[in-house]
Design a protein around this motif. Structure first.
Motif, PDB file in Angstrom:
ATOM      1  N   VAL A   1      -9.172   6.592   3.547  1.00  0.00           N
ATOM      2  CA  VAL A   1      -8.732   6.944   4.896  1.00  0.00           C
ATOM      3  C   VAL A   1      -9.947   7.112   5.791  1.00  0.00           C
ATOM      4  O   VAL A   1     -10.926   7.774   5.421  1.00  0.00           O
TER       5      VAL A   1
ATOM      6  N   GLY B   1      -2.720   0.345   7.554  1.00  0.00           N
ATOM      7  CA  GLY B   1      -1.682   1.203   8.112  1.00  0.00           C
ATOM      8  C   GLY B   1      -2.320   2.455   8.668  1.00  0.00           C
ATOM      9  O   GLY B   1      -3.553   2.572   8.763  1.00  0.00           O
ATOM     10  N   TYR B   2      -1.424   3.439   9.032  1.00  0.00           N
ATOM     11  CA  TYR B   2      -1.915   4.624   9.732  1.00  0.00           C
ATOM     12  C   TYR B   2      -1.239   5.880   9.213  1.00  0.00           C
ATOM     13  O   TYR B   2      -0.050   5.879   8.847  1.00  0.00           O
ATOM     14  N   TYR B   3      -2.027   6.971   9.185  1.00  0.00           N
ATOM     15  CA  TYR B   3      -1.498   8.297   8.895  1.00  0.00           C
ATOM     16  C   TYR B   3      -1.452   9.101  10.185  1.00  0.00           C
ATOM     17  O   TYR B   3      -2.399   9.069  11.002  1.00  0.00           O
TER      18      TYR B   3
ATOM     19  N   ASN C   1       2.799   8.887   6.543  1.00  0.00           N
ATOM     20  CA  ASN C   1       2.420   7.476   6.445  1.00  0.00           C
ATOM     21  C   ASN C   1       3.339   6.670   7.352  1.00  0.00           C
ATOM     22  O   ASN C   1       4.514   6.430   7.035  1.00  0.00           O
TER      23      ASN C   1
ATOM     24  N   TYR D   1      -1.311  12.852  11.678  1.00  0.00           N
ATOM     25  CA  TYR D   1      -1.578  14.254  11.365  1.00  0.00           C
ATOM     26  C   TYR D   1      -1.046  15.108  12.520  1.00  0.00           C
ATOM     27  O   TYR D   1      -1.289  14.789  13.697  1.00  0.00           O
TER      28      TYR D   1
ATOM     29  N   SER E   1      -4.628   2.735  -0.016  1.00  0.00           N
ATOM     30  CA  SER E   1      -4.208   3.682   1.026  1.00  0.00           C
ATOM     31  C   SER E   1      -4.889   5.033   0.885  1.00  0.00           C
ATOM     32  O   SER E   1      -4.811   5.865   1.800  1.00  0.00           O
ATOM     33  N   ARG E   2      -5.557   5.272  -0.250  1.00  0.00           N
ATOM     34  CA  ARG E   2      -6.284   6.537  -0.422  1.00  0.00           C
ATOM     35  C   ARG E   2      -7.607   6.526   0.341  1.00  0.00           C
ATOM     36  O   ARG E   2      -8.213   7.568   0.538  1.00  0.00           O
TER      37      ARG E   2
ATOM     38  N   TYR F   1       5.294   5.441  16.937  1.00  0.00           N
ATOM     39  CA  TYR F   1       6.056   6.211  15.931  1.00  0.00           C
ATOM     40  C   TYR F   1       6.585   7.463  16.608  1.00  0.00           C
ATOM     41  O   TYR F   1       5.881   8.097  17.405  1.00  0.00           O
TER      42      TYR F   1
ATOM     43  N   GLY G   1       2.894   3.541   8.264  1.00  0.00           N
ATOM     44  CA  GLY G   1       2.873   2.119   8.008  1.00  0.00           C
ATOM     45  C   GLY G   1       2.001   1.398   9.014  1.00  0.00           C
ATOM     46  O   GLY G   1       1.301   2.013   9.817  1.00  0.00           O
ATOM     47  N   ASN G   2       2.073   0.073   9.010  1.00  0.00           N
ATOM     48  CA  ASN G   2       1.218  -0.732   9.886  1.00  0.00           C
ATOM     49  C   ASN G   2       1.936  -0.997  11.212  1.00  0.00           C
ATOM     50  O   ASN G   2       2.388  -2.105  11.501  1.00  0.00           O
TER      51      ASN G   2
ATOM     52  N   TYR H   1      -5.852   3.683   7.398  1.00  0.00           N
ATOM     53  CA  TYR H   1      -6.213   3.603   5.980  1.00  0.00           C
ATOM     54  C   TYR H   1      -6.407   2.153   5.573  1.00  0.00           C
ATOM     55  O   TYR H   1      -5.936   1.222   6.234  1.00  0.00           O
TER      56      TYR H   1
END
Length: 491
Positions: A477, A419-421, A444, A423, A474-475, A451, A446-447, A469
């Motif tokens: 990154v 998935g993706y964060y 977060n 920022y 998910s930690r 967005y 998600g995949n 991530y």
């Protein structure tokens, strides 16, 4: 348990982590009976500390000669003059005093010291090591001369230790109140010949409770006298009383080495501490035979790190040993002395089933049975494997809307991305945004590959970056994508 400190590894791509060596031992926070030394290749090593004395409430004077500038570690004496030199040829610690028959050390005690004022002395113990170059008659190891007034008379006092016919002679003159036999002189003659260029341990002890005055060399009783009216036990005891303050001399006319010169004293009945100290002083091992231990701080790696092996650069003389330990986990805040359990490992061998985010290393060092030799550790290298970080999207686009920004990005080329964060923030490179309805930065997403952030302020510029991530955790990154920006506005 006190708060632990940790060190975060910045070189996430590295496969090894080193303690010691060129880097030094800054990661080590616990040292029990351990000191630094010179290891392989000239680097600093960790080795056993020597079997040192310590300062306690009973300590009146302690010269250990460890530092280039000698001083009393008990803080009661000032060195007025010093004709000795530091030598590395020590028996205790790493330093001794080299005396060349040129005046020795002259000390002046404060009012609370043994030689600093006229007062009852109580029980006392004088403890030191010597290694004479010669044993010539009349060479003096210690000397104190003073006086006290008894009635209307001035009585001169002397405490003197000197060589006599390859042995030692200790004189106490008018020290014991009420003792008048032999003109107030009490003389202790040792029976053991002192051998040049050989270390020997000396203890002179007066126990006021028993009235005994003893001289011991290397733990063996050389001479004992009862300072009583009948010269035997159960007689009336003559207490020691020191006269006017006067300077105390160590090795004023002595050629050779002296180490760990100490005076202990008590005023009341002999305390457990005093007796314990006396007993400890007859242990002659250079290193404590029970050994020592060092421990690192918890070292922070990436989540999901696996430790493969621990390899140590060591020097292990015959009959000595080093035991290595490691432990790990995801959260060090609940760690205690024994939790997580320490796992003993062998240098260079594969470590099975040890993973986490934090790891701590420890080692126990053991001397040989006689306490004469110590092992040393120059470096410790951890070989580890981290879960891979997924790469960021190569392409990212920001499209402004009314109080919103739509982000679109390409998928990470890594199949490890889960998935993706997102920022975001109002300044380039500072992603501290809090305005979006969808949440604070990072969000977060998600995949997905698109967005929309809503609730943003029209007319305000926003900067964005996206990071992938790991699908495993998910930690974990990966790095940020390139930065894009947009300014929401009504269309």
């Amino acid at each position: 348990m006190g708060l632990l400190v940790f060190l975060q590894i910045t070189a996430l791509s590295a496969e090894t982590y080193v303690l010691g060596g060129k880097k030094g031992w800054s990661d080590i926070t616990v040292l029990q009976g351990i000191t630094s030394g010179k290891g392989r290749y000239g680097y600093q090593s960790l080795e056993l500390d020597t079997n040192q004395h310590t300062v306690s409430e009973s300590t009146d004077l302690f010269l250990d000669f460890e530092d280039s500038s000698f001083y009393d570690r008990a803080g009661k004496y000032e060195i007025i003059s010093n004709g000795t030199f530091k030598s590395s040829r020590s028996i205790r610690g790493k330093g001794a005093a080299l005396c060349r028959n040129k005046g020795g050390i002259v000390l002046r005690g404060n009012e609370s010291s043994f030689f600093g004022n006229e007062s009852p002395a109580g029980s006392f113990l004088i403890d030191f090591w010597i290694c004479p170059s010669t044993v010539d008659n009349g060479e003096v190891i210690m000397n104190w001369r003073s006086s006290r007034i008894i009635g209307s008379q001035i009585v001169y006092q002397v405490i003197n230790l000197s060589f006599y016919q390859n042995k030692l002679m200790m004189i106490f003159s008018n020290i014991f109140d009420g003792y008048t036999a032999d003109k107030g002189d009490i003389v202790l003659y040792t029976t053991k010949s002192i051998i040049p260029n050989t270390w020997s341990h000396h203890v002179i002890e007066f126990l006021e409770e028993a009235g005994t005055l003893e001289y011991r060399i290397d733990g063996e009783l050389e001479c004992i006298k009862y300072i009583t009216d009948n010269g035997h036990e159960n007689g009336t005891i003559f207490p020691a009383v020191m006269g006017n303050a006067a300077d105390f001399e160590i090795c004023p006319t002595y050629t050779g080495l002296i180490d760990d010169f100490m005076i202990l004293r008590t005023y009341d009945d002999v305390s457990d501490e005093f007796i314990s100290k006396k007993t400890d002083d007859f242990n002659f091992e250079h290193y404590v035979v029970s050994g020592g231990r060092f421990e690192s701080k918890p070292i922070m790696f990436r989540e999901g790190t696996t430790i493969n092996s621990l390899t140590a650069e060591t020097k292990i003389p015959a009959q000595t040993d080093v035991h290595f330990y490691i432990r790990g986990g995801d959260n060090y805040f609940n760690w205690t002395k024994d939790y997580p359990e320490w796992i003993q490992v062998n240098s260079g061998e594969k470590i099975e089933n040890l993973s986490g985010m934090y790891f701590q290393i420890a080692a126990d060092l053991f001397p040989d049975g006689a306490g004469n030799n110590s092992p040393s550790v120059t470096s410790i290298t951890l070989d580890y494997t981290c879960l891979p970080e997924p790469l960021p999207p190569v392409k990212i686009k920001a499209e402004k809307g009314d109080s919103s920004v739509k982000l679109t990005w390409s998928s990470s080329i890594e199949d490890t991305a889960g998935g993706y964060y997102i920022y975001y923030g109002n300044r380039p490179g500072e992603y501290l945004g809090r305005a979006a309805v969808e949440g604070h930065s990072p969000i977060n997403a998600g995949n997905v590959n698109t967005y929309t952030l809503t609730g943003l302020k029209n007319g305000t510029i926003y900067y964005f970056a996206v990071a992938a991530y790991s699908k495993i955790d998910s930690r974990i990154v990966g790095p940020l994508s390139k930065e894009v920006y947009a300014r929401p506005a009504v269309r």
